[in-house]
Design a protein around this motif. Sequence first.
Motif, mmCIF file in Angstrom:
data_model
loop_
_atom_site.group_PDB
_atom_site.id
_atom_site.type_symbol
_atom_site.label_atom_id
_atom_site.label_comp_id
_atom_site.label_asym_id
_atom_site.label_seq_id
_atom_site.Cartn_x
_atom_site.Cartn_y
_atom_site.Cartn_z
ATOM 1 N N LYS A 114 0.824 -1.208 0.000
ATOM 2 C CA LYS A 114 0.000 0.000 0.000
ATOM 3 C C LYS A 114 0.861 1.263 0.000
ATOM 4 O O LYS A 114 0.556 2.231 -0.705
ATOM 5 N N GLN A 115 1.971 1.248 0.758
ATOM 6 C CA GLN A 115 2.782 2.449 0.914
ATOM 7 C C GLN A 115 3.861 2.599 -0.163
ATOM 8 O O GLN A 115 4.244 3.718 -0.495
ATOM 9 N N VAL A 130 11.998 1.424 -5.303
ATOM 10 C CA VAL A 130 11.359 0.542 -4.321
ATOM 11 C C VAL A 130 12.168 0.503 -3.036
ATOM 12 O O VAL A 130 11.624 0.672 -1.938
ATOM 13 N N TYR A 131 13.469 0.280 -3.141
ATOM 14 C CA TYR A 131 14.295 0.228 -1.935
ATOM 15 C C TYR A 131 14.301 1.570 -1.215
ATOM 16 O O TYR A 131 14.223 1.624 0.021
ATOM 17 N N ALA A 151 12.785 4.470 3.588
ATOM 18 C CA ALA A 151 12.195 5.672 4.193
ATOM 19 C C ALA A 151 11.122 5.338 5.229
ATOM 20 O O ALA A 151 10.747 6.199 6.030
ATOM 21 N N LEU A 152 10.643 4.092 5.210
ATOM 22 C CA LEU A 152 9.628 3.683 6.175
ATOM 23 C C LEU A 152 10.317 3.352 7.498
ATOM 24 O O LEU A 152 10.945 2.314 7.642
ATOM 25 N N GLY A 153 10.197 4.197 8.469
ATOM 26 C CA GLY A 153 10.948 4.069 9.711
ATOM 27 C C GLY A 153 10.667 2.818 10.504
ATOM 28 O O GLY A 153 11.513 2.382 11.285
ATOM 29 N N TYR A 154 9.504 2.204 10.319
ATOM 30 C CA TYR A 154 9.153 1.036 11.120
ATOM 31 C C TYR A 154 9.726 -0.260 10.545
ATOM 32 O O TYR A 154 9.687 -1.299 11.204
ATOM 33 N N ILE A 190 13.217 -8.510 4.693
ATOM 34 C CA ILE A 190 12.434 -7.810 5.709
ATOM 35 C C ILE A 190 12.331 -8.661 6.968
ATOM 36 O O ILE A 190 11.874 -9.807 6.928
ATOM 37 N N GLU A 191 12.753 -8.096 8.081
ATOM 38 C CA GLU A 191 12.653 -8.799 9.361
ATOM 39 C C GLU A 191 11.240 -8.653 9.910
ATOM 40 O O GLU A 191 10.708 -7.547 10.024
ATOM 41 N N VAL A 192 10.641 -9.776 10.261
ATOM 42 C CA VAL A 192 9.286 -9.771 10.831
ATOM 43 C C VAL A 192 9.303 -10.300 12.252
ATOM 44 O O VAL A 192 8.744 -9.703 13.170
#
Length: 278
Positions: free
Chosen positions: A172-173, A246-247, A252-255, A275-277
Amino acid sequence: MHRRLFLKQVAYFFTMANTPLAFANTPEPVENQAGLFDSHIKDRLLKNQLFDKVYDVDIFLDNKLLPLLDASLRRLKRMQKIVGYGNFCLLNFDDAIKIGKSYSIIGAFSKQELNFLEMIFYSRVNNYGFMGEKPIKSITGKIIKKEVKKIPYSGNYLYRGKPIKLYSKIKKQVGNNVILTSGVRSIMKQFLLFLNKTKKSQGNLSMASRSLAPPGYSFHGVGDFDVGKKGYGIHNFTERFTQTDVYKKLNALGYLKFRYERDNDLGVRFEPWHIEVV
Protein backbone atom coordinates in the motif's frame (compact mmCIF):
# COMPACT_ATOMS: atom_id res chain seq x y z
CA MET A 1 43.18 -24.59 12.36
CA HIS A 2 43.72 -25.39 8.69
CA ARG A 3 40.55 -24.77 6.70
CA ARG A 4 40.24 -28.39 5.52
CA LEU A 5 41.55 -30.25 8.57
CA PHE A 6 38.40 -29.73 10.59
CA LEU A 7 36.06 -31.28 8.04
CA LYS A 8 38.51 -34.02 7.13
CA GLN A 9 38.21 -35.21 10.72
CA VAL A 10 34.43 -35.11 10.45
CA ALA A 11 34.52 -36.95 7.13
CA TYR A 12 36.63 -39.73 8.64
CA PHE A 13 34.17 -40.47 11.44
CA PHE A 14 31.24 -39.97 9.06
CA THR A 15 32.67 -42.63 6.75
CA MET A 16 33.34 -45.06 9.60
CA ALA A 17 29.86 -44.79 11.15
CA ASN A 18 26.28 -44.73 9.91
CA THR A 19 25.09 -42.26 12.53
CA PRO A 20 24.45 -38.56 11.98
CA LEU A 21 27.19 -36.30 13.25
CA ALA A 22 27.44 -32.69 14.29
CA PHE A 23 30.62 -30.70 13.83
CA ALA A 24 32.81 -30.30 16.87
CA ASN A 25 33.36 -26.81 18.16
CA THR A 26 36.95 -26.28 19.19
CA PRO A 27 37.62 -22.55 19.05
CA GLU A 28 41.14 -21.39 19.63
CA PRO A 29 41.72 -19.04 22.60
CA VAL A 30 41.69 -15.33 21.76
CA GLU A 31 43.93 -12.98 23.65
CA ASN A 32 42.27 -9.95 25.17
CA GLN A 33 44.11 -7.34 23.14
CA ALA A 34 42.44 -4.31 21.62
CA GLY A 35 44.50 -4.52 18.44
CA LEU A 36 43.51 -8.14 17.93
CA PHE A 37 39.81 -7.34 18.35
CA ASP A 38 40.19 -4.48 15.84
CA SER A 39 41.71 -6.98 13.41
CA HIS A 40 38.75 -9.35 13.88
CA ILE A 41 36.28 -6.54 13.22
CA LYS A 42 38.10 -5.45 10.05
CA ASP A 43 38.25 -9.07 8.89
CA ARG A 44 34.51 -9.53 9.49
CA LEU A 45 33.60 -6.34 7.64
CA LEU A 46 35.81 -7.31 4.71
CA LYS A 47 34.13 -10.71 4.41
CA ASN A 48 30.68 -9.11 4.55
CA GLN A 49 31.62 -6.88 1.62
CA LEU A 50 33.62 -9.43 -0.40
CA PHE A 51 31.46 -12.41 0.52
CA ASP A 52 32.18 -14.41 -2.64
CA LYS A 53 35.96 -14.51 -2.18
CA VAL A 54 37.94 -17.40 -0.71
CA TYR A 55 39.78 -16.81 2.58
CA ASP A 56 42.50 -18.86 4.23
CA VAL A 57 40.30 -19.66 7.23
CA ASP A 58 37.30 -20.80 5.15
CA ILE A 59 35.92 -24.25 5.95
CA PHE A 60 35.36 -26.66 3.08
CA LEU A 61 33.54 -29.95 2.84
CA ASP A 62 36.06 -32.75 2.55
CA ASN A 63 36.30 -34.31 -0.90
CA LYS A 64 34.88 -37.56 0.52
CA LEU A 65 31.59 -35.78 1.21
CA LEU A 66 31.23 -34.09 -2.19
CA PRO A 67 29.50 -37.09 -3.82
CA LEU A 68 26.86 -36.98 -1.07
CA LEU A 69 26.44 -33.25 -1.65
CA ASP A 70 25.88 -33.88 -5.35
CA ALA A 71 23.51 -36.81 -4.84
CA SER A 72 21.40 -35.01 -2.22
CA LEU A 73 21.21 -31.84 -4.31
CA ARG A 74 20.14 -33.68 -7.46
CA ARG A 75 17.44 -35.53 -5.52
CA LEU A 76 16.11 -32.29 -4.00
CA LYS A 77 15.97 -30.64 -7.43
CA ARG A 78 14.04 -33.59 -8.85
CA MET A 79 11.67 -33.45 -5.90
CA GLN A 80 10.99 -29.72 -6.33
CA LYS A 81 10.24 -30.30 -10.01
CA ILE A 82 7.76 -33.08 -9.21
CA VAL A 83 5.88 -31.48 -6.29
CA GLY A 84 6.05 -27.92 -7.65
CA TYR A 85 7.86 -24.80 -6.46
CA GLY A 86 5.14 -23.61 -4.07
CA ASN A 87 4.55 -27.00 -2.46
CA PHE A 88 8.28 -27.58 -2.08
CA CYS A 89 8.55 -24.35 -0.06
CA LEU A 90 6.31 -26.01 2.55
CA LEU A 91 7.76 -29.51 2.42
CA ASN A 92 9.08 -31.00 5.67
CA PHE A 93 11.85 -33.56 6.13
CA ASP A 94 9.65 -36.58 6.95
CA ASP A 95 7.32 -36.01 4.01
CA ALA A 96 10.28 -35.53 1.69
CA ILE A 97 11.56 -38.96 2.68
CA LYS A 98 8.13 -40.49 1.93
CA ILE A 99 7.86 -38.74 -1.43
CA GLY A 100 11.33 -39.92 -2.43
CA LYS A 101 10.29 -43.51 -1.75
CA SER A 102 6.98 -43.09 -3.61
CA TYR A 103 8.33 -41.66 -6.88
CA SER A 104 10.92 -43.68 -8.76
CA ILE A 105 11.83 -40.60 -10.81
CA ILE A 106 13.01 -39.01 -7.54
CA GLY A 107 14.28 -42.09 -5.73
CA ALA A 108 14.63 -42.78 -2.03
CA PHE A 109 17.28 -40.96 -0.02
CA SER A 110 20.09 -43.35 0.87
CA LYS A 111 21.07 -43.74 4.51
CA GLN A 112 24.34 -41.95 3.76
CA GLU A 113 22.45 -39.01 2.20
CA LEU A 114 20.15 -38.73 5.22
CA ASN A 115 23.16 -38.81 7.55
CA PHE A 116 24.77 -36.11 5.44
CA LEU A 117 21.69 -33.88 5.62
CA GLU A 118 21.49 -34.34 9.39
CA MET A 119 25.17 -33.53 9.71
CA ILE A 120 24.67 -30.28 7.79
CA PHE A 121 21.58 -29.35 9.81
CA TYR A 122 23.04 -30.03 13.25
CA SER A 123 26.52 -28.67 12.59
CA ARG A 124 27.75 -25.77 14.71
CA VAL A 125 27.81 -23.25 11.93
CA ASN A 126 29.82 -20.71 13.89
CA ASN A 127 32.76 -22.99 13.06
CA TYR A 128 32.56 -21.77 9.49
CA GLY A 129 31.52 -18.20 10.20
CA PHE A 130 27.73 -17.94 10.48
CA MET A 131 26.80 -16.26 13.77
CA GLY A 132 23.03 -15.93 13.42
CA GLU A 133 20.35 -17.46 15.64
CA LYS A 134 18.72 -20.81 14.89
CA PRO A 135 14.92 -20.37 14.97
CA ILE A 136 14.22 -23.94 13.82
CA LYS A 137 15.83 -26.43 16.21
CA SER A 138 14.71 -29.75 14.74
CA ILE A 139 15.27 -31.10 11.24
CA THR A 140 11.72 -32.51 11.37
CA GLY A 141 10.14 -29.09 11.97
CA LYS A 142 6.92 -28.58 10.02
CA ILE A 143 5.07 -25.68 8.43
CA ILE A 144 1.35 -25.95 9.17
CA LYS A 145 -0.55 -25.37 5.91
CA LYS A 146 -3.46 -23.56 7.55
CA GLU A 147 -1.04 -21.06 9.10
CA VAL A 148 0.19 -19.80 5.72
CA LYS A 149 -1.43 -18.24 2.68
CA LYS A 150 -0.30 -18.21 -0.94
CA ILE A 151 0.25 -14.71 -2.29
CA PRO A 152 -1.33 -14.29 -5.74
CA TYR A 153 1.01 -13.97 -8.75
CA SER A 154 4.12 -14.59 -6.61
CA GLY A 155 4.33 -18.38 -6.26
CA ASN A 156 5.22 -17.79 -2.60
CA TYR A 157 3.50 -18.21 0.75
CA LEU A 158 3.47 -15.93 3.78
CA TYR A 159 2.48 -16.70 7.33
CA ARG A 160 -0.90 -15.37 8.31
CA GLY A 161 -0.97 -12.59 10.87
CA LYS A 162 1.92 -10.16 11.13
CA PRO A 163 3.84 -11.19 7.95
CA ILE A 164 0.83 -10.82 5.65
CA LYS A 165 -0.26 -7.61 7.36
CA LEU A 166 3.22 -6.16 6.99
CA TYR A 167 3.49 -7.13 3.33
CA SER A 168 0.06 -5.63 2.62
CA LYS A 169 1.15 -2.43 4.34
CA ILE A 170 4.33 -2.32 2.24
CA LYS A 171 2.32 -2.84 -0.96
CA LYS A 172 0.00 0.00 0.00
CA GLN A 173 2.78 2.45 0.91
CA VAL A 174 5.42 1.54 -1.68
CA GLY A 175 3.13 0.81 -4.61
CA ASN A 176 2.57 -1.88 -7.21
CA ASN A 177 6.25 -1.94 -8.21
CA VAL A 178 7.14 -3.87 -5.06
CA ILE A 179 6.83 -7.66 -5.28
CA LEU A 180 7.28 -10.62 -2.99
CA THR A 181 10.39 -12.47 -4.20
CA SER A 182 10.66 -15.11 -1.45
CA GLY A 183 8.33 -16.00 1.39
CA VAL A 184 7.98 -19.07 3.60
CA ARG A 185 10.81 -21.58 3.21
CA SER A 186 10.67 -25.07 4.65
CA ILE A 187 13.66 -27.03 5.91
CA MET A 188 13.87 -28.86 2.57
CA LYS A 189 13.75 -25.63 0.56
CA GLN A 190 16.57 -24.18 2.64
CA PHE A 191 18.54 -27.39 2.16
CA LEU A 192 18.21 -27.06 -1.60
CA LEU A 193 19.30 -23.41 -1.59
CA PHE A 194 22.20 -23.90 0.80
CA LEU A 195 23.54 -27.06 -0.83
CA ASN A 196 23.26 -25.44 -4.24
CA LYS A 197 25.26 -22.46 -2.97
CA THR A 198 27.82 -24.84 -1.43
CA LYS A 199 28.10 -26.69 -4.74
CA LYS A 200 28.70 -23.45 -6.64
CA SER A 201 31.27 -22.48 -4.00
CA GLN A 202 33.14 -25.75 -4.65
CA GLY A 203 32.34 -27.10 -1.21
CA ASN A 204 33.19 -23.88 0.64
CA LEU A 205 30.69 -23.82 3.53
CA SER A 206 32.01 -20.50 4.80
CA MET A 207 31.43 -18.79 1.47
CA ALA A 208 27.97 -20.32 1.16
CA SER A 209 26.95 -19.15 4.64
CA ARG A 210 28.09 -15.58 3.93
CA SER A 211 25.29 -15.23 1.41
CA LEU A 212 22.68 -17.75 2.59
CA ALA A 213 21.59 -18.99 6.01
CA PRO A 214 22.24 -22.71 6.61
CA PRO A 215 19.19 -24.97 7.09
CA GLY A 216 17.50 -24.22 10.40
CA TYR A 217 18.98 -20.72 10.57
CA SER A 218 16.74 -19.02 8.04
CA PHE A 219 14.02 -16.77 9.46
CA HIS A 220 12.07 -17.41 6.26
CA GLY A 221 10.92 -20.53 8.05
CA VAL A 222 9.17 -18.54 10.78
CA GLY A 223 7.96 -15.31 9.17
CA ASP A 224 10.56 -13.17 7.35
CA PHE A 225 10.27 -12.49 3.62
CA ASP A 226 12.12 -10.89 0.69
CA VAL A 227 10.84 -8.12 -1.54
CA GLY A 228 12.05 -6.65 -4.80
CA LYS A 229 11.16 -4.45 -7.73
CA LYS A 230 8.86 -5.80 -10.40
CA GLY A 231 10.78 -6.69 -13.56
CA TYR A 232 14.20 -6.33 -11.90
CA GLY A 233 14.90 -10.07 -11.91
CA ILE A 234 18.06 -11.41 -10.31
CA HIS A 235 19.24 -7.90 -9.53
CA ASN A 236 16.71 -7.86 -6.69
CA PHE A 237 19.22 -10.05 -4.83
CA THR A 238 22.20 -7.77 -5.35
CA GLU A 239 23.21 -4.37 -4.02
CA ARG A 240 21.87 -2.89 -7.25
CA PHE A 241 18.49 -3.18 -5.56
CA THR A 242 19.49 -0.24 -3.33
CA GLN A 243 19.46 2.00 -6.41
CA THR A 244 15.77 1.36 -7.08
CA ASP A 245 12.85 3.55 -6.12
CA VAL A 246 11.36 0.54 -4.32
CA TYR A 247 14.30 0.23 -1.93
CA LYS A 248 14.44 3.97 -1.34
CA LYS A 249 10.78 3.97 -0.35
CA LEU A 250 11.30 0.91 1.86
CA ASN A 251 14.25 2.56 3.53
CA ALA A 252 12.19 5.67 4.19
CA LEU A 253 9.63 3.68 6.18
CA GLY A 254 10.95 4.07 9.71
CA TYR A 255 9.15 1.04 11.12
CA LEU A 256 10.81 -1.44 8.72
CA LYS A 257 13.91 -3.37 9.74
CA PHE A 258 16.21 -5.32 7.46
CA ARG A 259 17.41 -8.63 8.90
CA TYR A 260 21.00 -8.37 7.64
CA GLU A 261 22.07 -4.74 7.73
CA ARG A 262 25.27 -3.48 6.15
CA ASP A 263 28.33 -4.34 8.28
CA ASN A 264 26.30 -6.70 10.49
CA ASP A 265 28.11 -8.95 12.97
CA LEU A 266 26.38 -12.19 11.90
CA GLY A 267 28.84 -13.14 9.16
CA VAL A 268 26.28 -12.47 6.43
CA ARG A 269 26.42 -10.14 3.45
CA PHE A 270 24.23 -7.04 3.33
CA GLU A 271 20.68 -8.03 2.29
CA PRO A 272 18.64 -4.87 1.62
CA TRP A 273 15.74 -6.99 0.35
CA HIS A 274 15.20 -9.15 3.46
CA ILE A 275 12.43 -7.81 5.71
CA GLU A 276 12.65 -8.80 9.36
CA VAL A 277 9.29 -9.77 10.83
CA VAL A 278 9.97 -12.12 13.74
